[in-house]
Design an enzyme around this catalytic site. Structure first.
Site, PDB file in Angstrom:
ATOM      1  N   SER A  43     -18.429   8.932 -12.777  1.00 34.48           N
ATOM      2  CA  SER A  43     -18.973   9.960 -11.891  1.00 34.48           C
ATOM      3  C   SER A  43     -20.360   9.525 -11.449  1.00 34.48           C
ATOM      4  O   SER A  43     -20.958   8.620 -12.032  1.00 34.48           O
ATOM      5  CB  SER A  43     -19.049  11.311 -12.607  1.00 34.48           C
ATOM      6  OG  SER A  43     -20.068  11.292 -13.606  1.00 34.48           O
ATOM      7  N   LEU A 107     -21.554   9.728 -17.325  1.00 33.28           N
ATOM      8  CA  LEU A 107     -22.452  10.747 -16.776  1.00 33.28           C
ATOM      9  C   LEU A 107     -23.802  10.107 -16.514  1.00 33.28           C
ATOM     10  O   LEU A 107     -24.352   9.431 -17.396  1.00 33.28           O
ATOM     11  CB  LEU A 107     -22.611  11.914 -17.754  1.00 33.28           C
ATOM     12  CG  LEU A 107     -23.652  12.971 -17.375  1.00 33.28           C
ATOM     13  CD1 LEU A 107     -23.247  13.705 -16.098  1.00 33.28           C
ATOM     14  CD2 LEU A 107     -23.843  13.970 -18.520  1.00 33.28           C
ATOM     15  N   ILE A 138     -23.606   6.935 -20.800  1.00 29.63           N
ATOM     16  CA  ILE A 138     -24.691   7.455 -19.988  1.00 29.63           C
ATOM     17  C   ILE A 138     -25.049   6.381 -18.976  1.00 29.63           C
ATOM     18  O   ILE A 138     -25.317   5.235 -19.336  1.00 29.63           O
ATOM     19  CB  ILE A 138     -25.919   7.821 -20.850  1.00 29.63           C
ATOM     20  CG1 ILE A 138     -25.540   8.883 -21.894  1.00 29.63           C
ATOM     21  CG2 ILE A 138     -27.058   8.303 -19.960  1.00 29.63           C
ATOM     22  CD1 ILE A 138     -25.023  10.192 -21.313  1.00 29.63           C
ATOM     23  N   LYS A 139     -25.044   6.769 -17.704  1.00 26.30           N
ATOM     24  CA  LYS A 139     -25.334   5.811 -16.631  1.00 26.30           C
ATOM     25  C   LYS A 139     -26.836   5.726 -16.409  1.00 26.30           C
ATOM     26  O   LYS A 139     -27.510   6.745 -16.193  1.00 26.30           O
ATOM     27  CB  LYS A 139     -24.625   6.222 -15.341  1.00 26.30           C
ATOM     28  CG  LYS A 139     -23.110   6.169 -15.438  1.00 26.30           C
ATOM     29  CD  LYS A 139     -22.439   6.583 -14.150  1.00 26.30           C
ATOM     30  CE  LYS A 139     -22.505   5.507 -13.093  1.00 26.30           C
ATOM     31  NZ  LYS A 139     -21.678   5.857 -11.903  1.00 26.30           N
ATOM     32  N   ILE A 140     -27.341   4.503 -16.450  1.00 24.96           N
ATOM     33  CA  ILE A 140     -28.756   4.222 -16.233  1.00 24.96           C
ATOM     34  C   ILE A 140     -28.852   3.129 -15.175  1.00 24.96           C
ATOM     35  O   ILE A 140     -28.187   2.097 -15.295  1.00 24.96           O
ATOM     36  CB  ILE A 140     -29.442   3.757 -17.530  1.00 24.96           C
ATOM     37  CG1 ILE A 140     -29.353   4.854 -18.606  1.00 24.96           C
ATOM     38  CG2 ILE A 140     -30.903   3.377 -17.267  1.00 24.96           C
ATOM     39  CD1 ILE A 140     -29.921   4.442 -19.950  1.00 24.96           C
TER      40      ILE A 140
END
Length: 363
Positions: A43, A107, A138-140
């Protein structure tokens, strides 16, 4: 054998680049898992802006939170975590069966933090703890500040999907951050098995140069960059440095092809999916492209581990005046700015819905 089965058998994971509440409640995502070999999901702020801002599927959940004093940001993350937790549970059996290689959902931290390492580290840890799902990335973003946050988050045991990578050099910087995080965990006596993928964006290259290169060069730049990156990825996995970490129990940070929907109406709607078939990689595919590939896609060959003709193709673009490194930096900057714009539109949509639902309740 259908095309998605062929990709699966080749060793490439097919993830869906979409999330909506309707996908979950209608059983569509479960069907994609069963019939199209979808083994994960991604996402981003743009996806959630469309999902929440352009449907009524979230209205009941927003209505239930009225009067609780939650900010629009807090409400968004609550809605997103509800969706992604459900999706993570659908993929949990895949995650367990693959020993954590597959079955992930993703996310993203607030796009406003793209150049704020300290707060990215803090928010990544908080979001992962709130989700309480082992198979949630976790998207960084792979910005300069993001790289610092990636290393720190991996060291803290937070699984990371590195996003907004556009070049082989940017990929290698993200891989270095991941490796340092794992090495620090080993030095500290911690479990080195922390999941990660590095997401290389493909189609935006071709959109950026479509009006400045020869017709025969169209839709070739993104694939050439991917081929160059895949060569570097395979070399890294064969390196003594990685072999040492693997022997200690670390899992490889897989390369993920992102932005693989066709933007050129004159090109095949499956051009990037077919061109980027490669073992030990992930392709996160927009829903429309996934259905097109399942219907008429073909797996003709897999990416060469030696880079194929990537260097020659990139040299040809250079001769046409395309400065690859400069364009990569521009694309990363513009990508971050686009996510900020979507983020603001998303929060505005949530605020508008809150006001509308409050008026309905009092009328």
């Amino acid at each position: 054998m259908n095309p998605t089965q062929q990709l699966h058998n080749l060793g490439q994971s097919i993830w869906l680049d979409n999330i909506t509440r309707e996908l979950l409640t209608s059983g569509t995502l479960a069907r994609y898992i069963r019939d199209l070999h979808v083994t994960g999901l991604t996402s981003n702020p743009t996806i959630f802006e469309h999902a929440i801002g352009h449907s009524t599927a979230y209205d009941a959940a927003i209505l239930s939170q009225l009067g609780k004093g939650k900010s629009d940001v807090s409400l968004f993350f609550e809605l997103a975590l509800e969706d992604l937790s459900r999706a993570a549970d659908l993929f949990r059996s895949t995650f367990d069966a693959s020993a954590g290689v597959d079955g992930w959902v993703s996310l993203e931290v607030s796009p406003l933090l793209a150049h704020d390492a300290a707060n990215t580290i803090k928010e990544a840890a908080e979001l992962h703890a709130r989700a309480n799902r082992s198979n949630l990335f976790i998207k960084i973003p792979g910005t300069t500040e993001g790289l610092e946050a990636i290393e720190a988050s991996i060291f803290a045991g937070v699984p990371v999907n590195v996003t907004l990578l556009f070049s082989c050099e940017q990929y290698l910087a993200a891989a270095e951050a991941y490796l340092r995080g794992i090495e620090r965990r080993i030095e500290a006596g911690l479990d080195p098995n922390v999941g990660s993928v590095a997401s290389l964006f493909i189609s935006r290259w071709d959109v950026a140069v479509k009006d400045t290169v020869s017709p025969q060069s169209r839709n070739r730049l993104g694939i050439a960059v991917a081929m160059q990156t895949y060569q570097a990825y395979c070399a890294l996995l064969a390196s003594p440095r990685w072999q040492k970490l693997a022997a200690a129990g670390a899992s490889a940070q897989r390369v993920l092809w992102a932005s693989t929907g066709t933007k050129d109406p004159q090109a095949s709607d499956t051009v990037y999916v077919e061109a980027l078939a490669a073992p030990r990689t992930v392709n996160t595919i927009p829903e429309k492209t996934l259905l097109a590939f399942a219907d008429h896609g073909q797996v003709k060959k897999k990416l060469p581990t030696n880079g194929g003709d990537a260097d020659a193709v990139l040299a040809d673009f250079s001769r046409q005046g395309i400065a690859i490194d400069v364009l990569a930096e521009r694309l990363q900057r513009e990508g971050a700015e686009a996510f900020v714009a979507s983020w603001r539109q998303l929060l505005q949509a949530i605020g508008t819905k809150k006001s509308h639902l409050a008026q309905v309740c009092t009328s």
